[in-house]
Write a protein that holds these residues in place. Structure first.
Motif, PDB file in Angstrom:
ATOM      1  N   GLN A  91       0.884  -1.306   0.125  1.00  0.00           N
ATOM      2  CA  GLN A  91       0.107   0.195  -0.021  1.00  0.00           C
ATOM      3  C   GLN A  91       0.869   1.229   0.013  1.00  0.00           C
ATOM      4  OE1 GLN A  91      -3.010   0.387  -0.525  1.00  0.00           O
ATOM      5  NE2 GLN A  91      -3.051   2.532  -0.213  1.00  0.00           N
ATOM      6  N   ARG A  92       1.849   1.279   0.685  1.00  0.00           N
ATOM      7  CA  ARG A  92       2.759   2.367   0.844  1.00  0.00           C
ATOM      8  C   ARG A  92       3.345   2.674  -0.603  1.00  0.00           C
ATOM      9  NH1 ARG A  92       6.234   0.582   5.999  1.00  0.00           N
ATOM     10  NH2 ARG A  92       4.597   1.032   7.814  1.00  0.00           N
ATOM     11  N   SER A  93       3.642   1.525  -1.328  1.00  0.00           N
ATOM     12  CA  SER A  93       4.636   1.929  -2.640  1.00  0.00           C
ATOM     13  C   SER A  93       3.484   2.183  -3.825  1.00  0.00           C
ATOM     14  CB  SER A  93       5.063   0.529  -3.136  1.00  0.00           C
ATOM     15  OG  SER A  93       5.733   0.285  -4.255  1.00  0.00           O
ATOM     16  N   GLU A  98       0.819   6.657  -6.906  1.00  0.00           N
ATOM     17  CA  GLU A  98      -0.556   7.293  -7.325  1.00  0.00           C
ATOM     18  C   GLU A  98      -0.131   9.053  -6.995  1.00  0.00           C
ATOM     19  OE1 GLU A  98      -3.925   6.266  -8.348  1.00  0.00           O
ATOM     20  OE2 GLU A  98      -2.323   4.914  -8.917  1.00  0.00           O
ATOM     21  N   LEU A  99       0.425   9.284  -6.011  1.00  0.00           N
ATOM     22  CA  LEU A  99       0.784  10.807  -5.544  1.00  0.00           C
ATOM     23  C   LEU A  99       1.620  11.345  -6.969  1.00  0.00           C
ATOM     24  CD1 LEU A  99       1.447  10.482  -1.984  1.00  0.00           C
ATOM     25  CD2 LEU A  99      -0.520  11.668  -3.052  1.00  0.00           C
ATOM     26  N   GLY A 105      -0.756  14.861 -13.612  1.00  0.00           N
ATOM     27  CA  GLY A 105      -1.950  14.838 -14.491  1.00  0.00           C
ATOM     28  C   GLY A 105      -1.955  13.705 -15.399  1.00  0.00           C
ATOM     29  N   VAL A 106      -1.215  12.565 -15.035  1.00  0.00           N
ATOM     30  CA  VAL A 106      -1.350  11.185 -15.584  1.00  0.00           C
ATOM     31  C   VAL A 106      -2.063  10.200 -15.077  1.00  0.00           C
ATOM     32  CG1 VAL A 106      -0.101   9.329 -16.707  1.00  0.00           C
ATOM     33  CG2 VAL A 106       0.858  11.830 -16.777  1.00  0.00           C
ATOM     34  N   VAL A 203       8.505  23.049 -11.129  1.00  0.00           N
ATOM     35  CA  VAL A 203       7.756  22.077 -11.851  1.00  0.00           C
ATOM     36  C   VAL A 203       6.719  21.202 -10.898  1.00  0.00           C
ATOM     37  CG1 VAL A 203       8.387  19.810 -12.967  1.00  0.00           C
ATOM     38  CG2 VAL A 203       9.635  21.782 -13.382  1.00  0.00           C
ATOM     39  N   ALA A 204       5.482  20.761 -11.369  1.00  0.00           N
ATOM     40  CA  ALA A 204       4.756  20.467 -10.631  1.00  0.00           C
ATOM     41  C   ALA A 204       5.118  18.631  -9.819  1.00  0.00           C
ATOM     42  CB  ALA A 204       3.671  19.916 -11.483  1.00  0.00           C
ATOM     43  N   ILE A 205       6.021  18.258 -10.478  1.00  0.00           N
ATOM     44  CA  ILE A 205       6.359  16.989  -9.926  1.00  0.00           C
ATOM     45  C   ILE A 205       7.240  17.316  -8.723  1.00  0.00           C
ATOM     46  CG2 ILE A 205       8.487  16.656 -11.259  1.00  0.00           C
ATOM     47  CD1 ILE A 205       7.344  13.660 -11.805  1.00  0.00           C
TER      48      ILE A 205
END
Length: 226
Positions: A91-93, A98-99, A105-106, A203-205
């Protein structure tokens, strides 16, 4: 910057400015990091530092292969994640992935977009300096841990110079290419790569941070006086 700030501000930076890092600074980081502990003071790390044209040569070597060889690449010399991955680790991975992709935005169903972002590993996320950490093939678990400690020390010392890093075990997927490129002797294998440079804060990332489990989930304290 004190050690507390270095630890709290360290993160895996995935977008760097096109700003060179002086060799003297990289040498200082790599040399100071050798104060990291190791079993029996073996100091089992071997470091390869690249910049400038050498970094671009490696990028150019891999760039045309990204579309057809991701995500498996050339296979790996060692397995990074346990199979199967049990909870709470799975779940951590999953959450951190996901984050990351939400930040740019992918969506999950856009596999091509995810592969493109994953392929940025092999551009060192635009960093001007690439580090590779190698180990003896016949060394054991203790030496693996020692090299991990060395890598973390590099990341923290980089913060002391106002730099950021991104440890990249993704490079083990192209271990054959890296071996040939670096002229790695047969008795060594790649443990990890690392991008090093000045972060691009716009940059958003680079705007999100991987969560950490609460202290109670991983630590036990006994015998302390209140």
């Amino acid at each position: 910057m004190d050690i507390f700030d270095a630890v709290s501000s360290r993160y895996s930076c995935r977008a760097f400015l096109d700003k060179p890092v002086p060799e003297a600074i990289v040498r200082d980081i790599v040399e100071r990091a050798a104060r990291a502990p190791s079993a029996g003071n073996m100091q089992p790390w071997r470091v390869y530092a690249l910049a400038g044209q050498r970094v671009e040569e490696l990028r150019a070597l891999l760039r045309p292969r990204m579309a057809s060889e991701l995500p498996k690449g050339e296979g790996v010399e060692y397995v990074i994640y346990p199979q199967p991955m049990t909870e709470p680790y799975r779940q951590r991975s999953f959450k951190v992935g996901e984050l990351l992709y939400q930040a740019i935005g992918v969506p999950r169903e856009d596999k091509a977009g995810r592969y493109r972002q994953f392929g940025r590993n092999y551009e060192f996320f635009g960093a001007p300096v690439a580090l590779f950490f190698a180990r003896e093939k016949d060394h054991g678990a203790a030496q693996w841990a020692d090299i991990g400690g060395y890598l973390q020390t590099v990341a923290l010392l980089a913060r002391g110079h106002g730099l950021h890093t991104c440890p990249q075990q993704a490079w083990v997927s192209f271990h054959k290419t890296v071996r040939a490129f670096l002229g790695l002797p047969d008795h060594l294998m790649i443990y990890s790569g690392m991008a090093l440079g000045y972060e691009d804060p716009a940059v958003a990332i680079n705007q999100w941070r991987a969560p950490r489990a609460p202290l109670e989930d991983f630590a036990t304290f006994e015998g302390f006086e209140t």
